[in-house]
Write an enzyme that holds these catalytic residues in place. Structure first.
Site, mmCIF file in Angstrom:
data_model
loop_
_atom_site.group_PDB
_atom_site.id
_atom_site.type_symbol
_atom_site.label_atom_id
_atom_site.label_comp_id
_atom_site.label_asym_id
_atom_site.label_seq_id
_atom_site.Cartn_x
_atom_site.Cartn_y
_atom_site.Cartn_z
ATOM 1 N N PHE A 1 13.783 4.143 11.420
ATOM 2 C CA PHE A 1 12.392 3.774 10.970
ATOM 3 C C PHE A 1 11.692 4.962 10.708
ATOM 4 O O PHE A 1 11.338 5.773 11.420
ATOM 5 C CB PHE A 1 11.802 3.121 12.256
ATOM 6 C CG PHE A 1 10.748 1.971 11.769
ATOM 7 C CD1 PHE A 1 9.431 2.657 11.533
ATOM 8 C CD2 PHE A 1 10.869 0.749 11.326
ATOM 9 C CE1 PHE A 1 8.342 1.778 11.311
ATOM 10 C CE2 PHE A 1 9.923 -0.031 11.173
ATOM 11 C CZ PHE A 1 8.526 0.450 10.824
ATOM 12 N N VAL A 2 11.376 4.907 9.189
ATOM 13 C CA VAL A 2 10.699 6.120 8.750
ATOM 14 C C VAL A 2 9.231 5.749 8.482
ATOM 15 O O VAL A 2 9.071 4.538 7.927
ATOM 16 C CB VAL A 2 11.230 6.520 7.489
ATOM 17 C CG1 VAL A 2 12.733 7.312 7.791
ATOM 18 C CG2 VAL A 2 11.707 5.504 6.402
ATOM 19 N N LYS B 1 0.824 -1.140 -0.098
ATOM 20 C CA LYS B 1 0.067 0.085 0.029
ATOM 21 C C LYS B 1 0.814 1.222 0.081
ATOM 22 O O LYS B 1 0.356 2.436 -0.324
ATOM 23 C CB LYS B 1 -0.805 0.077 1.082
ATOM 24 C CG LYS B 1 -1.766 -1.155 1.297
ATOM 25 C CD LYS B 1 -2.605 -1.169 2.702
ATOM 26 C CE LYS B 1 -3.294 -2.642 2.855
ATOM 27 N NZ LYS B 1 -3.755 -2.482 4.283
ATOM 28 N N GLY B 2 2.162 0.897 0.325
ATOM 29 C CA GLY B 2 3.084 2.224 0.546
ATOM 30 C C GLY B 2 3.233 2.815 -0.316
ATOM 31 O O GLY B 2 3.367 4.365 -0.242
ATOM 32 N N ASP C 1 7.777 2.667 -2.491
ATOM 33 C CA ASP C 1 7.945 3.773 -1.583
ATOM 34 C C ASP C 1 9.371 3.823 -0.891
ATOM 35 O O ASP C 1 10.008 4.792 -0.752
ATOM 36 C CB ASP C 1 7.023 3.588 -0.221
ATOM 37 C CG ASP C 1 6.874 2.264 0.072
ATOM 38 O OD1 ASP C 1 7.631 1.254 -0.338
ATOM 39 O OD2 ASP C 1 6.038 2.032 1.233
ATOM 40 N N LYS D 1 17.341 3.154 1.287
ATOM 41 C CA LYS D 1 18.154 2.904 2.727
ATOM 42 C C LYS D 1 19.097 1.979 2.411
ATOM 43 O O LYS D 1 18.885 0.622 2.866
ATOM 44 C CB LYS D 1 17.183 2.524 3.793
ATOM 45 C CG LYS D 1 17.751 2.416 5.097
ATOM 46 C CD LYS D 1 16.912 1.649 6.141
ATOM 47 C CE LYS D 1 15.551 2.638 6.302
ATOM 48 N NZ LYS D 1 14.725 1.940 7.615
ATOM 49 N N ARG E 1 0.342 6.012 7.793
ATOM 50 C CA ARG E 1 0.820 6.231 6.079
ATOM 51 C C ARG E 1 0.342 7.817 5.827
ATOM 52 O O ARG E 1 0.639 8.052 4.714
ATOM 53 C CB ARG E 1 -0.186 5.265 5.381
ATOM 54 C CG ARG E 1 0.234 4.024 5.416
ATOM 55 C CD ARG E 1 -0.493 3.013 4.656
ATOM 56 N NE ARG E 1 -0.319 1.600 4.937
ATOM 57 C CZ ARG E 1 0.694 0.787 4.508
ATOM 58 N NH1 ARG E 1 1.621 1.197 3.740
ATOM 59 N NH2 ARG E 1 0.844 -0.660 4.647
ATOM 60 N N ASP F 1 4.524 3.029 6.638
ATOM 61 C CA ASP F 1 3.767 2.679 7.780
ATOM 62 C C ASP F 1 4.496 2.010 9.081
ATOM 63 O O ASP F 1 5.405 1.315 8.753
ATOM 64 C CB ASP F 1 2.411 1.959 7.570
ATOM 65 C CG ASP F 1 2.820 0.289 7.412
ATOM 66 O OD1 ASP F 1 2.402 -0.512 8.143
ATOM 67 O OD2 ASP F 1 3.588 -0.061 6.406
ATOM 68 N N ASP G 1 14.512 -1.156 1.337
ATOM 69 C CA ASP G 1 15.395 -1.388 2.494
ATOM 70 C C ASP G 1 16.219 -2.825 2.229
ATOM 71 O O ASP G 1 17.464 -2.469 1.824
ATOM 72 C CB ASP G 1 14.445 -1.649 3.538
ATOM 73 C CG ASP G 1 15.062 -1.575 4.957
ATOM 74 O OD1 ASP G 1 16.307 -1.651 5.046
ATOM 75 O OD2 ASP G 1 14.341 -1.505 6.085
#
Length: 181
Positions: free
Chosen positions: A152-153, A43-44, A100, A131, A165, A159, A103
């Site tokens: 942690f963003v 969903k990000g 989004d 990241k 979000r 989210d 990582d």
């Protein structure tokens, strides 16, 4: 108010919109006449994808996948799971994956391999955030909005346990919020 859970704002709404416009111009040149299939990762990526695609001035199609390696955790499980696949056949298509954040890189490495297996003409990645310190597989985005530190963003689609979000910026979540769970 959810802002109380944010340690600091890393990237403002204005910076995000300016970067979306800049990337949109680059993607307009890259995909002119190619009618790319722009694949948003749910969903990000939805807020970024909406702003980005409004800045791409060429014919394109949109589709979505829901792919996860996190669940409700803060660290990737390592197992990639397709929750919702594409509705569109990718064979012979130019695919632009919109993410989004990159990582660990596992999810995107899996998707790039999947689209190549499905005979896409090309596969490229655009991500709002990268990241690099979190990477466990060798994958790089073709287009990157911003590099972020190994914190942690949340916000602007990102989210923690399905919350935050809706923040209009990228912020660092206070550790006590996720360490208490």
């Amino acid at each position: 108010m959810i802002e109380k859970d944010i340690e600091k704002v890393l990237i403002s709404k204005e910076e995000i919109l300016a970067k979306s416009a800049e990337l949109g111009k680059q993607l307009t040149e890259e995909y002119q006449g190619k009618n790319p299939l722009v694949v948003g990762i749910l969903k990000g990526a939805v807020p970024f994808m909406a702003d980005l695609t409004r800045e791409i001035n060429t014919y394109l199609e949109l589709d979505f996948m829901d792919v996860s390696s996190y669940g409700n955790a803060t660290v990737s499980s390592g197992e990639v799971k397709i929750v919702k696949d594409l509705d569109t056949n990718v064979e012979g298509r130019h695919i632009l994956i919109v993410e989004d954040i990159i990582d660990s890189g596992r999810t995107l490495a899996y998707l790039v391999d999947l689209f190549r297996y499905r005979k896409a003409a090309s596969v490229k990645i655009v991500t709002l955030l990268d990241k690099p310190e979190g990477r466990v597989v060798d994958i790089k985005a073709d287009y990157v909005g911003f590099d972020v530190p190994n914190e942690f963003v949340v916000g602007y689609g990102l989210d923690y346990a399905e919350t935050y979000r809706n923040l209009p910026y990228i912020g660092v979540l206070k550790p006590e919020v996720y360490e208490s769970n």
